[in-house]
Design a protein around this motif. Structure first.
Motif, mmCIF file in Angstrom:
data_model
loop_
_atom_site.group_PDB
_atom_site.id
_atom_site.type_symbol
_atom_site.label_atom_id
_atom_site.label_comp_id
_atom_site.label_asym_id
_atom_site.label_seq_id
_atom_site.Cartn_x
_atom_site.Cartn_y
_atom_site.Cartn_z
ATOM 1 N N LYS A 615 7.903 29.019 91.983
ATOM 2 C CA LYS A 615 6.987 28.988 91.174
ATOM 3 C C LYS A 615 7.817 29.698 89.836
ATOM 4 O O LYS A 615 8.898 29.731 89.576
ATOM 5 N N VAL A 616 7.141 28.992 88.932
ATOM 6 C CA VAL A 616 7.231 29.274 86.950
ATOM 7 C C VAL A 616 6.416 29.287 86.773
ATOM 8 O O VAL A 616 5.006 28.985 86.823
ATOM 9 N N ASP A 617 5.942 30.117 86.161
ATOM 10 C CA ASP A 617 5.577 31.030 85.040
ATOM 11 C C ASP A 617 5.089 30.430 83.863
ATOM 12 O O ASP A 617 6.120 30.048 82.724
ATOM 13 N N LEU A 618 4.141 29.830 83.387
ATOM 14 C CA LEU A 618 3.712 28.482 82.280
ATOM 15 C C LEU A 618 2.493 29.470 81.513
ATOM 16 O O LEU A 618 2.244 29.023 81.114
ATOM 17 N N THR A 619 2.638 30.639 81.561
ATOM 18 C CA THR A 619 2.009 31.638 80.714
ATOM 19 C C THR A 619 1.702 31.410 79.709
ATOM 20 O O THR A 619 0.645 31.123 78.845
ATOM 21 N N SER A 620 2.734 31.471 78.405
ATOM 22 C CA SER A 620 3.624 31.278 77.427
ATOM 23 C C SER A 620 2.730 29.642 76.532
ATOM 24 O O SER A 620 2.282 29.525 74.974
ATOM 25 N N GLU A 621 2.459 28.743 77.677
ATOM 26 C CA GLU A 621 2.829 27.604 77.209
ATOM 27 C C GLU A 621 1.665 27.471 77.515
ATOM 28 O O GLU A 621 0.772 26.228 76.807
ATOM 29 N N LEU A 622 0.699 27.657 78.481
ATOM 30 C CA LEU A 622 -0.653 26.691 78.889
ATOM 31 C C LEU A 622 -1.784 28.279 78.213
ATOM 32 O O LEU A 622 -3.082 28.176 77.679
ATOM 33 N N LYS A 623 -1.702 29.694 77.651
ATOM 34 C CA LYS A 623 -2.765 29.969 76.807
ATOM 35 C C LYS A 623 -3.668 29.383 75.917
ATOM 36 O O LYS A 623 -4.481 30.197 75.850
ATOM 37 N N ASN A 624 -2.877 28.570 75.616
ATOM 38 C CA ASN A 624 -4.018 27.939 74.829
ATOM 39 C C ASN A 624 -4.816 26.545 74.887
ATOM 40 O O ASN A 624 -5.306 25.539 74.217
ATOM 41 N N ASP A 625 -4.593 26.135 76.193
ATOM 42 C CA ASP A 625 -5.324 25.160 76.608
ATOM 43 C C ASP A 625 -6.090 25.350 77.926
ATOM 44 O O ASP A 625 -5.881 26.761 78.519
ATOM 45 N N THR A 626 -7.163 24.796 78.361
ATOM 46 C CA THR A 626 -7.701 24.955 79.304
ATOM 47 C C THR A 626 -7.333 23.168 80.054
ATOM 48 O O THR A 626 -7.903 22.597 79.673
ATOM 49 N N LEU A 627 -6.642 23.508 81.140
ATOM 50 C CA LEU A 627 -6.911 22.425 82.308
ATOM 51 C C LEU A 627 -7.730 21.279 82.466
ATOM 52 O O LEU A 627 -8.383 21.934 83.047
ATOM 53 N N VAL A 628 -7.772 20.069 82.339
ATOM 54 C CA VAL A 628 -8.421 19.786 82.675
ATOM 55 C C VAL A 628 -7.646 18.725 84.016
ATOM 56 O O VAL A 628 -8.392 18.928 85.559
ATOM 57 N N SER A 629 -6.713 18.136 83.894
ATOM 58 C CA SER A 629 -5.419 17.376 85.037
ATOM 59 C C SER A 629 -3.740 17.695 84.770
ATOM 60 O O SER A 629 -3.764 18.516 83.336
ATOM 61 N N ALA A 630 -3.321 17.586 85.620
ATOM 62 C CA ALA A 630 -1.581 18.087 85.547
ATOM 63 C C ALA A 630 -1.609 17.308 85.772
ATOM 64 O O ALA A 630 -2.014 16.847 87.516
ATOM 65 N N TRP A 631 -0.167 16.702 86.033
ATOM 66 C CA TRP A 631 1.237 16.484 87.326
ATOM 67 C C TRP A 631 2.491 16.566 87.462
ATOM 68 O O TRP A 631 2.703 17.146 85.889
ATOM 69 N N LEU A 632 3.077 16.204 87.737
ATOM 70 C CA LEU A 632 5.139 16.923 87.645
ATOM 71 C C LEU A 632 5.627 15.592 88.236
ATOM 72 O O LEU A 632 5.028 14.961 88.837
ATOM 73 N N ILE A 633 6.228 15.308 86.762
ATOM 74 C CA ILE A 633 7.004 13.898 87.121
ATOM 75 C C ILE A 633 8.193 14.760 86.910
ATOM 76 O O ILE A 633 9.093 14.990 86.271
ATOM 77 N N ILE A 634 9.126 13.829 87.941
ATOM 78 C CA ILE A 634 10.354 13.624 88.007
ATOM 79 C C ILE A 634 11.182 12.767 88.592
ATOM 80 O O ILE A 634 10.775 11.340 89.227
ATOM 81 N N PRO A 635 11.959 12.255 87.834
ATOM 82 C CA PRO A 635 12.908 10.691 87.944
ATOM 83 C C PRO A 635 13.357 10.741 88.572
ATOM 84 O O PRO A 635 14.309 11.647 89.457
ATOM 85 N N ALA A 636 13.379 10.006 89.930
ATOM 86 C CA ALA A 636 14.713 9.747 91.000
ATOM 87 C C ALA A 636 15.051 8.184 91.123
ATOM 88 O O ALA A 636 14.795 7.828 90.835
ATOM 89 N N GLN A 637 16.541 7.940 91.958
ATOM 90 C CA GLN A 637 17.061 7.042 92.075
ATOM 91 C C GLN A 637 16.351 6.950 93.534
ATOM 92 O O GLN A 637 16.746 7.217 94.425
ATOM 93 N N LEU A 638 15.551 5.298 93.752
ATOM 94 C CA LEU A 638 15.516 5.383 95.129
ATOM 95 C C LEU A 638 15.407 3.981 95.221
ATOM 96 O O LEU A 638 14.756 2.973 93.941
#
Length: 652
Positions: A615-638
């Protein structure tokens, strides 16, 4: 076309700039009989493109030099598809010192003369060192168009979390009838051919390799959940669900014997034609009464027209038209968002914009497209975050967190993978259509779809694409209401059950009433103890370069997911990374979201645990935004290459 009418008593049932020397032609030549006779306009266009050294459309003939750059690395040298522009057999390849080209006619059983002109060339190397395909040995003849096959077809559902209550939640969302107390009764059987990721032809549930690829198994299971509900001794089942392998490739040059994740347009066309011909050639006494094709897959069709018109795209369209002419009902997923492909419906769902031109005639009041597309909504009837801009059709169905039980060979049900996306929505509609068609076999497929549409919940918004010139209000699937329309109580019609065989029907669920489980409640059930993550200082690293994910035709759409469950609830990011990717992550995670101002924002995160929920607290980062869509992106070696794994986040 032959005429057919539904006998229900309900009133509803009666009621780029071209060079100046030549312009791109408005149409393609006919291939039904004889040679492909080019018009002067088409011939001039082919000559102009050849002089300019540019790619030519399929009707220009000859062997292509290189595929369009737009296809990236999706095209392979080892698999080619040809189209004979003149009558005759497939041309043989020349002898080669390093291997041989196997030549086949994939549509030899088809009654469509255009499809029977197709030829397939597969490279078989001489030894295990796998020398490069000898392209020079392939025929190069103006009467044969020969092109590399491009692996652009992929499924449209992504993994999500599992929980026992999800199946009941999904059934409530689609308003499924309750058959638990009803007695068995006979029905007219329907076949739902699942055109999907099964390899080597038909994949039956519980058979060898049934769980090798999760997508077709989950789709088939969702179809049967509505068409074959639990009832008495299990005798009632409206549909069989054989799987036809339209996506047999595991990776670019690796064929999956038990199924894969993506395929070529020729693979798709071949699977569609095989499903139709298997059904058509079954003896009448054993043939299922009706045929439905579930198409929970798709590709971007921008390269199938004009200058970029290719053999694969033509075969895909012709196979769909062939199925429609044989009275099959085609139901397709509208498509999910991808990294750089977000606009409009994907194909074959986009064929809803073409009218059906042959087959048994339906009444004028029935909507009659070539393909019926299905979009996805969540439990509150909002468009799913995966939905494509401009890509939502008139009929939608719940497609978030879909879990259905799958019968194993031993007859013991176990849950399938939990998937979200338009694939699962299309499967729900296919299952509901099979149920109705088995009860009212005298109807046409378009009449069945009109029943599902007209009884659906009105959502107060219009479809974003439809048949030309039509404005279609959007509705959400409500199976019990459609059943009640097709099978009124105490009215003997078709194969409709009455008395003790009739199911219990749930109360209608209005838009905005959450029949599912809110995401926040779900993560509370699944993740009581989590590892706390943190936002990283400074801006995120640039997302560029060296990524197979950035080539949308190389990997399954919508890319390589990294989460078993990921979502944002009350400004908290919850998640659990896919353990199959443990050890492959090579960079820090990035949270990317789109706000209600259509701005894209990226937030760098510290590395996340690979085997524990977080769990990651995003209260400060999202306080001024209303989310429509969101993604988690992580580089990987495949597979020796850096890719950006990416998962769409649930938002509540």
């Amino acid at each position: 076309m032959k005429a057919a009418y539904w006998l229900a008593p309900a009133a509803l049932w009666f009621g780029g700039c071209a060079p100046s020397q030549a312009e791109a032609p408005a149409s393609e030549p006919a291939l039904e009989a004889g040679a492909a006779a080019l018009t002067a306009e088409q011939a001039a266009w082919c000559q102009q493109l050849e002089r300019d050294g540019r790619a030519t459309p399929w009707y220009c003939g000859g062997r292509e030099d290189t595929p369009p750059a737009s296809f990236g690395d999706a095209c392979v040298d080892e698999q080619w598809v040809g189209l004979r522009l003149t009558a005759g057999d497939c041309l043989p390849a020349a002898p080669s010192a390093t291997g041989e080209w196997a030549v086949s006619a994939p549509f030899s059983r088809s009654r469509d003369a255009r499809l029977r002109r197709a030829c397939r060339y597969t490279w078989i190397p001489q030894d295990a060192r796998r020398p490069a395909a000898d392209i020079a040995a392939l025929p190069d003849d103006p009467g044969l168009r020969l092109e590399r096959e491009c692996q652009v077809v992929a499924g449209h559902a992504v993994p999500q979390p599992a929980a026992d209550l999800l199946f009941e939640s999904w059934q409530a969302q689609v308003e499924a009838p309750d058959w638990s107390a009803s007695t068995p009764f006979p029905v007219a059987p329907v076949r739902v051919a699942v055109i999907d990721g099964g390899g080597g032809g038909v994949l039956e549930p519980g058979g060898p390799g049934a769980f090798a690829v999760p997508h077709p198994v989950a789709v088939s299971s969702a179809v049967r959940a509505l068409a074959c509900p639990e009832q008495g001794d299990g005798a009632f089942c409206a549909a069989g669900t054989p799987n036809y392998g339209a996506m047999p490739w595991i990776e670019r040059r690796a064929f999956g014997e038990l199924g894969g994740y993506f395929g070529t347009q020729t693979d798709f066309a071949n699977a569609v034609a095989d499903a139709v011909d298997d059904w058509r050639l079954t003896p009448p006494e054993t043939r299922p009464w009706r045929l439905i094709l579930n198409l929970s897959l798709g590709w971007d069709g921008v390269y199938d027209v004009g200058q970029e018109a290719r053999v694969g795209g033509a075969l895909a369209l012709w196979a769909v038209e062939y199925a429609a002419c044989e009275d099959a009902l085609l139901i397709a997923a509208a498509g999910n968002r991808a990294l750089d492909s977000d606009l409009g419906p994907l194909f074959p769902a986009a064929y809803e914009q073409r009218p059906r031109a042959c087959g048994t005639e339906s009444p004028a009041w029935a909507y009659q497209p070539l393909v019926h597309a299905v979009g996805a909504v969540d439990a509150s009837d909002r468009p799913l975050g995966l939905s494509r801009e401009g890509g939502t059709p008139r009929l939608v169905a719940p497609g978030a967190l879909v879990l259905t039980p799958e019968d194993t060979a031993a007859g013991v049900p176990r849950p399938t993978a939990v998937l979200s996306g338009t694939s699962m929505s299309a499967a729900a509609v296919s299952g509901a259509a099979a149920l109705l068609w088995s009860l009212r076999p005298g109807a046409t497929g378009d009449m069945v779809m009109e029943a599902l549409y007209q009884t659906g919940e009105a959502l107060g918004r219009d479809a974003e694409f439809a048949l030309p010139g039509e404005i279609q209000p959007q509705r959400r699937l409500a199976v019990a209401r459609a059943f009640d329309l097709a099978c009124p109580q105490n009215v003997a019609v078709g194969a409709c059950p009455q008395g003790d065989a009739r199911p219990a029907l749930p109360a209608p669920r209005g838009a905005g009433l959450d029949a599912g489980v809110p995401f926040g409640d779900l993560v509370a059930l699944l993740y009581e103890d989590v590892v706390l993550g943190a936002v990283a200082p400074g801006p995120p690293p640039p997302l560029e370069g060296g990524s197979a994910y950035l080539e949308p035709y190389v990997v399954p759409q919508p890319g390589t997911p990294n989460c078993i469950v990921c979502g944002i609830y009350e400004n908290q990011l919850y998640g659990s990374l896919d353990p199959n990717l443990a050890g492959s992550y090579v960079g820090s995670p990035v949270l990317e979201f789109k706000n209600d101002q259509s701005q894209y924002v990226q937030i760098a995160l510290n590395p996340l645990p690979e085997k524990d929920a977080f769990k990651v607290d995003l209260t400060s980062e999202l306080k001024n935004d209303t989310l429509v869509s969101a993604w988690l992106i992580i580089p990987a070696q495949l597979n020796g290459q850096t890719v950006y794994t990416r998962s769409e986040l649930d938002i509540d």
